[in-house]
Design a protein around this motif. Sequence first.
Motif, PDB file in Angstrom:
ATOM      1  N   PRO A 177     -13.722   3.101  -1.454  1.00 53.01           N
ATOM      2  CA  PRO A 177     -13.869   2.936  -0.113  1.00 53.01           C
ATOM      3  C   PRO A 177     -12.628   2.205   0.391  1.00 53.01           C
ATOM      4  N   GLU A 178     -11.644   1.723  -0.247  1.00 53.53           N
ATOM      5  CA  GLU A 178     -10.454   1.109   0.155  1.00 53.53           C
ATOM      6  C   GLU A 178      -9.483   2.054   0.596  1.00 53.53           C
ATOM      7  N   ALA A 179      -8.730   1.749   1.735  1.00 50.62           N
ATOM      8  CA  ALA A 179      -7.600   2.645   2.507  1.00 50.62           C
ATOM      9  C   ALA A 179      -6.230   2.435   1.692  1.00 50.62           C
TER      10      ALA A 179
ATOM     11  N   TYR B   9      14.831   0.390  10.204  1.00 51.32           N
ATOM     12  CA  TYR B   9      13.555   0.555   9.361  1.00 51.32           C
ATOM     13  C   TYR B   9      12.647  -0.284   9.391  1.00 51.32           C
ATOM     14  N   ALA B  10      11.169  -0.100   9.000  1.00 56.70           N
ATOM     15  CA  ALA B  10      10.088  -0.759   8.580  1.00 56.70           C
ATOM     16  C   ALA B  10       9.375  -0.065   7.489  1.00 56.70           C
ATOM     17  N   THR B  11       9.176  -1.291   6.808  1.00 54.90           N
ATOM     18  CA  THR B  11       8.399  -0.946   5.297  1.00 54.90           C
ATOM     19  C   THR B  11       7.157  -1.669   5.339  1.00 54.90           C
ATOM     20  N   LEU B  12       6.088  -1.297   4.664  1.00 54.42           N
ATOM     21  CA  LEU B  12       4.779  -2.189   4.240  1.00 54.42           C
ATOM     22  C   LEU B  12       4.756  -1.764   2.882  1.00 54.42           C
ATOM     23  N   GLU B  13       4.474  -2.870   1.970  1.00 56.35           N
ATOM     24  CA  GLU B  13       4.042  -2.687   0.701  1.00 56.35           C
ATOM     25  C   GLU B  13       2.843  -3.590   0.142  1.00 56.35           C
ATOM     26  N   ILE B  14       2.118  -3.281  -0.677  1.00 52.68           N
ATOM     27  CA  ILE B  14       1.008  -3.710  -1.182  1.00 52.68           C
ATOM     28  C   ILE B  14       1.181  -4.136  -2.751  1.00 52.68           C
ATOM     29  N   LYS B  15       1.166  -5.326  -2.874  1.00 51.38           N
ATOM     30  CA  LYS B  15       1.152  -5.905  -4.424  1.00 51.38           C
ATOM     31  C   LYS B  15      -0.090  -6.673  -4.852  1.00 51.38           C
TER      32      LYS B  15
ATOM     33  N   LYS C  24      -9.416  -9.590  -2.697  1.00 50.73           N
ATOM     34  CA  LYS C  24      -9.538  -8.336  -3.084  1.00 50.73           C
ATOM     35  C   LYS C  24     -11.261  -7.724  -2.995  1.00 50.73           C
ATOM     36  N   VAL C  25     -11.997  -8.727  -3.270  1.00 56.43           N
ATOM     37  CA  VAL C  25     -13.201  -8.385  -3.257  1.00 56.43           C
ATOM     38  C   VAL C  25     -13.988  -8.219  -1.926  1.00 56.43           C
ATOM     39  N   THR C  26     -13.715  -9.080  -0.898  1.00 59.71           N
ATOM     40  CA  THR C  26     -14.327  -9.085   0.336  1.00 59.71           C
ATOM     41  C   THR C  26     -13.334  -8.474   1.410  1.00 59.71           C
ATOM     42  N   ASN C  27     -12.162  -8.370   1.053  1.00 61.55           N
ATOM     43  CA  ASN C  27     -10.759  -7.915   2.090  1.00 61.55           C
ATOM     44  C   ASN C  27     -10.794  -8.720   3.172  1.00 61.55           C
TER      45      ASN C  27
END
Length: 115
Positions: free
Chosen positions: A21-23, A43-49, A87-90
């Motif tokens: 269900p997560e994007a 430039y524009a960057t987006l990162e998920i850690k 992480k659980v409820t966003n």
Amino acid sequence: MKKYLLLLLVFITVSFDSQKPEAYDSGEWFKFRIHYGFVNAGYATLEIKDAVRDGKKVYHAIGKGYTVGMSRFFFKVDDTYESYFDKVTNKPYQFVRKIDEGGYTKNQEGFLTRM
């Protein structure tokens, strides 16, 4: 009989949908090039850690935007946006903003209230 087989086929196909269900997920990133015709502006960057805040596992989203080349001479941009969310409820947990746009600097950090 054909109706039952068709119904069974539709039921099996629909019932085993295994998409998340997560994007987004940890380790994902993307980078945009900002340009005007053939001239690179920045430039524009987006990162998920993954991260841990106050003993909770959270996502850490880091967004950066900056100008390059001759565009930097006219308008310097060096921005960093960071968000932490559960992480659980966003639900959002904390944000950090460091902005430097053309000599105007603003830093902000805060915690968001839980709903």
